[in-house]
Scaffold this motif. Structure first.
Motif, mmCIF file in Angstrom:
data_model
loop_
_atom_site.group_PDB
_atom_site.id
_atom_site.type_symbol
_atom_site.label_atom_id
_atom_site.label_comp_id
_atom_site.label_asym_id
_atom_site.label_seq_id
_atom_site.Cartn_x
_atom_site.Cartn_y
_atom_site.Cartn_z
ATOM 1 N N GLU A 19 0.884 -0.997 0.142
ATOM 2 C CA GLU A 19 -0.077 -0.025 0.139
ATOM 3 C C GLU A 19 0.870 1.148 0.234
ATOM 4 O OE1 GLU A 19 -2.916 -0.192 -0.643
ATOM 5 O OE2 GLU A 19 -3.010 -2.184 -0.447
ATOM 6 N N THR A 20 0.974 2.161 -0.831
ATOM 7 C CA THR A 20 1.826 3.058 -1.297
ATOM 8 C C THR A 20 1.810 4.250 -0.072
ATOM 9 O OG1 THR A 20 0.418 4.125 -2.895
ATOM 10 C CG2 THR A 20 2.130 2.734 -3.592
ATOM 11 N N ASP A 21 0.613 4.225 0.425
ATOM 12 C CA ASP A 21 0.345 5.304 1.618
ATOM 13 C C ASP A 21 1.145 5.233 2.812
ATOM 14 O OD1 ASP A 21 -1.903 6.083 0.057
ATOM 15 O OD2 ASP A 21 -3.470 5.365 1.323
ATOM 16 N N SER A 22 1.701 4.064 2.625
ATOM 17 C CA SER A 22 2.787 3.734 3.826
ATOM 18 C C SER A 22 4.025 4.292 3.672
ATOM 19 C CB SER A 22 2.644 2.143 4.258
ATOM 20 O OG SER A 22 1.347 1.587 4.240
ATOM 21 N N TYR A 23 4.531 4.498 2.404
ATOM 22 C CA TYR A 23 5.679 4.941 2.082
ATOM 23 C C TYR A 23 5.947 6.245 1.661
ATOM 24 C CZ TYR A 23 5.978 -0.221 2.651
ATOM 25 O OH TYR A 23 6.054 -1.484 3.006
ATOM 26 N N GLY A 24 7.140 6.906 1.927
ATOM 27 C CA GLY A 24 7.653 7.961 1.175
ATOM 28 C C GLY A 24 8.145 7.940 -0.033
ATOM 29 N N GLY A 25 9.400 7.800 -0.242
ATOM 30 C CA GLY A 25 9.927 7.647 -1.591
ATOM 31 C C GLY A 25 9.632 6.056 -2.220
ATOM 32 N N ILE A 26 9.494 6.046 -3.520
ATOM 33 C CA ILE A 26 9.546 4.433 -3.764
ATOM 34 C C ILE A 26 10.207 4.361 -5.087
ATOM 35 C CG2 ILE A 26 8.078 2.696 -4.848
ATOM 36 C CD1 ILE A 26 5.490 3.665 -3.095
ATOM 37 N N LEU A 48 18.155 7.055 1.046
ATOM 38 C CA LEU A 48 16.908 6.736 1.612
ATOM 39 C C LEU A 48 16.424 7.183 2.752
ATOM 40 C CD1 LEU A 48 16.953 2.850 0.337
ATOM 41 C CD2 LEU A 48 15.960 4.715 -0.758
ATOM 42 N N ALA A 49 15.062 7.490 2.900
ATOM 43 C CA ALA A 49 14.826 7.810 4.195
ATOM 44 C C ALA A 49 14.045 6.731 4.972
ATOM 45 C CB ALA A 49 13.455 8.976 4.173
ATOM 46 N N ASP A 50 13.838 6.656 6.312
ATOM 47 C CA ASP A 50 13.307 5.498 6.940
ATOM 48 C C ASP A 50 12.204 4.920 6.390
ATOM 49 O OD1 ASP A 50 15.355 5.773 8.511
ATOM 50 O OD2 ASP A 50 14.228 6.533 10.235
ATOM 51 N N ASP A 51 11.069 5.705 5.499
ATOM 52 C CA ASP A 51 9.822 5.208 5.245
ATOM 53 C C ASP A 51 9.789 4.958 3.651
ATOM 54 O OD1 ASP A 51 9.993 7.859 4.480
ATOM 55 O OD2 ASP A 51 7.691 8.295 5.132
ATOM 56 N N ASP A 52 11.278 5.112 2.929
ATOM 57 C CA ASP A 52 11.301 4.771 1.694
ATOM 58 C C ASP A 52 11.023 3.157 1.278
ATOM 59 O OD1 ASP A 52 11.400 7.575 1.001
ATOM 60 O OD2 ASP A 52 13.774 7.610 0.510
ATOM 61 N N LEU A 53 10.746 2.935 0.179
ATOM 62 C CA LEU A 53 10.594 1.498 -0.232
ATOM 63 C C LEU A 53 11.422 1.375 -1.436
ATOM 64 C CD1 LEU A 53 9.273 -1.464 0.095
ATOM 65 C CD2 LEU A 53 7.337 -0.488 -1.739
ATOM 66 N N VAL A 54 12.253 0.278 -1.569
ATOM 67 C CA VAL A 54 12.990 -0.011 -2.910
ATOM 68 C C VAL A 54 12.680 -1.342 -3.323
ATOM 69 C CG1 VAL A 54 15.400 -0.171 -4.190
ATOM 70 C CG2 VAL A 54 15.078 1.502 -2.243
ATOM 71 N N VAL A 55 12.113 -1.534 -4.679
ATOM 72 C CA VAL A 55 11.747 -2.944 -5.146
ATOM 73 C C VAL A 55 12.679 -3.217 -6.146
ATOM 74 C CG1 VAL A 55 9.942 -3.979 -6.164
ATOM 75 C CG2 VAL A 55 9.195 -2.324 -4.649
ATOM 76 N N PHE A 56 13.484 -4.266 -6.127
ATOM 77 C CA PHE A 56 14.353 -4.682 -7.195
ATOM 78 C C PHE A 56 13.613 -5.752 -7.988
ATOM 79 C CE2 PHE A 56 16.927 -3.484 -3.843
ATOM 80 C CZ PHE A 56 18.222 -3.151 -4.294
ATOM 81 N N PRO A 78 15.061 -3.616 5.940
ATOM 82 C CA PRO A 78 13.699 -3.911 5.576
ATOM 83 C C PRO A 78 13.124 -2.903 4.538
ATOM 84 C CG PRO A 78 14.083 -3.017 7.677
ATOM 85 C CD PRO A 78 15.392 -3.181 7.130
ATOM 86 N N ARG A 79 13.808 -2.042 4.083
ATOM 87 C CA ARG A 79 13.233 -1.132 2.925
ATOM 88 C C ARG A 79 13.436 -1.485 1.792
ATOM 89 N NH1 ARG A 79 16.571 4.162 4.875
ATOM 90 N NH2 ARG A 79 18.260 2.425 4.614
ATOM 91 N N LEU A 80 14.563 -2.789 1.493
ATOM 92 C CA LEU A 80 14.830 -3.208 0.205
ATOM 93 C C LEU A 80 14.008 -4.678 0.110
ATOM 94 C CD1 LEU A 80 18.562 -2.652 0.163
ATOM 95 C CD2 LEU A 80 16.917 -0.870 -0.167
ATOM 96 N N VAL A 81 13.225 -4.727 -1.127
ATOM 97 C CA VAL A 81 12.561 -6.213 -1.211
ATOM 98 C C VAL A 81 12.753 -6.427 -2.748
ATOM 99 C CG1 VAL A 81 10.764 -5.687 0.416
ATOM 100 C CG2 VAL A 81 10.415 -4.842 -2.033
#
Ligand SMILES: [Mn+2]
Length: 227
Positions: A19-26, A48-56, A78-81
């Motif tokens: 859910e993108t609402d939970s994240y800052g940068g994606i 990256l900030a603490d609430d960023d998400l990185v998807v490989f 945990p920000r890297l998936v």
């Protein structure tokens, strides 16, 4: 407004939704292939900030110099998936048993989803065949899709004809610059072959790239110009 994703059974159990609402940068990042140093430089650049998400897009490992280092880096943050690439899949299946493989690495690859989605975005390693429903695709197909009705690198490529409804982010097929289409974004810019490592900044709709500093040859016939 988001189209419902309907997967076949074997894919559905390996799909992860964010859910993108939970994240800052994606950010969505292309094939790394054991190139830890260039990945570190990209992550430094993304800051990256603490609430960023990185998807490989998968293919974290093989071909490059430090596959275990890339695994450690991704697993420890945990920000890297990541979705599973065909190179992880070869190890999961037991077709490849590289020297660097450690206890737990294969289980980690097996734990990776084969599809990640958020909003109208679908992240898979290979792609999807535009002529068939998503539900009709096997795990193997999502990981290796390139030219669904052609032969490997000759095209036409799946993304030449795909017109939604999802925006599919993918790796697997090496391009000399990112593929940027309304419904398909190709992020493998061949960092392990001396190209670049590319991230797509989802919030700002822009690519971020870092140059590789090492070289490994790849035949030009296996690098696709998306233009
Ligand atoms: Mn790859």
């Amino acid at each position: 407004m988001n189209p419902k994703l309907q997967f076949g059974n074997d894919v559905a159990t390996r799909h992860e939704r964010f859910e993108t609402d939970s994240y800052g940068g994606i950010y969505i990042v292309g094939d790394v292939h054991g190139s830890r140093k260039i990945l570190e430089r990209l992550l430094t650049e993304l800051d990256l900030a603490d609430d960023d998400l990185v998807v490989f897009v998968g293919d974290l490992v093989r071909k490059g110099p430090d596959s275990p280092g890339v695994i450690d880096l991704v697993r420890e943050d945990p920000r890297l998936v990541s979705v599973r690439g065909n190179n992880e899949q070869k190890i999961v299946r037991g077709d490849k048993d590289p020297d660097w493989l450690r206890d737990g690495d294969r289980e980690y690859f097996e734990s990776l989803p084969v599809a990640i989605s958020f909003d109208n975005v679908l992240v898979v390693h290979g792609g999807i065949d535009p002529q068939r429903s998503l539900a009709d695709h096997t795990v193997e197909e999502l990981l290796t899709m390139r030219s669904p009705h052609g032969d490997g690198y000759d095209g036409p490529f799946w993304y030449d004809d795909y017109d939604g409804p999802y925006r599919v982010f993918f790796g697997h097929t090496v391009h000399d610059h990112p593929v940027e289409r309304e419904h398909a974004v190709g992020l493998d810019t061949g960092c392990v072959y001396g190209g670049t490592l590319t991230a797509y900044d989802y919030r700002n709709d822009e690519f971020r790239t870092v140059e590789a500093k090492t070289h490994q040859e790849r035949a030009n016939s296996k690098i696709v110009d998306p233009a």
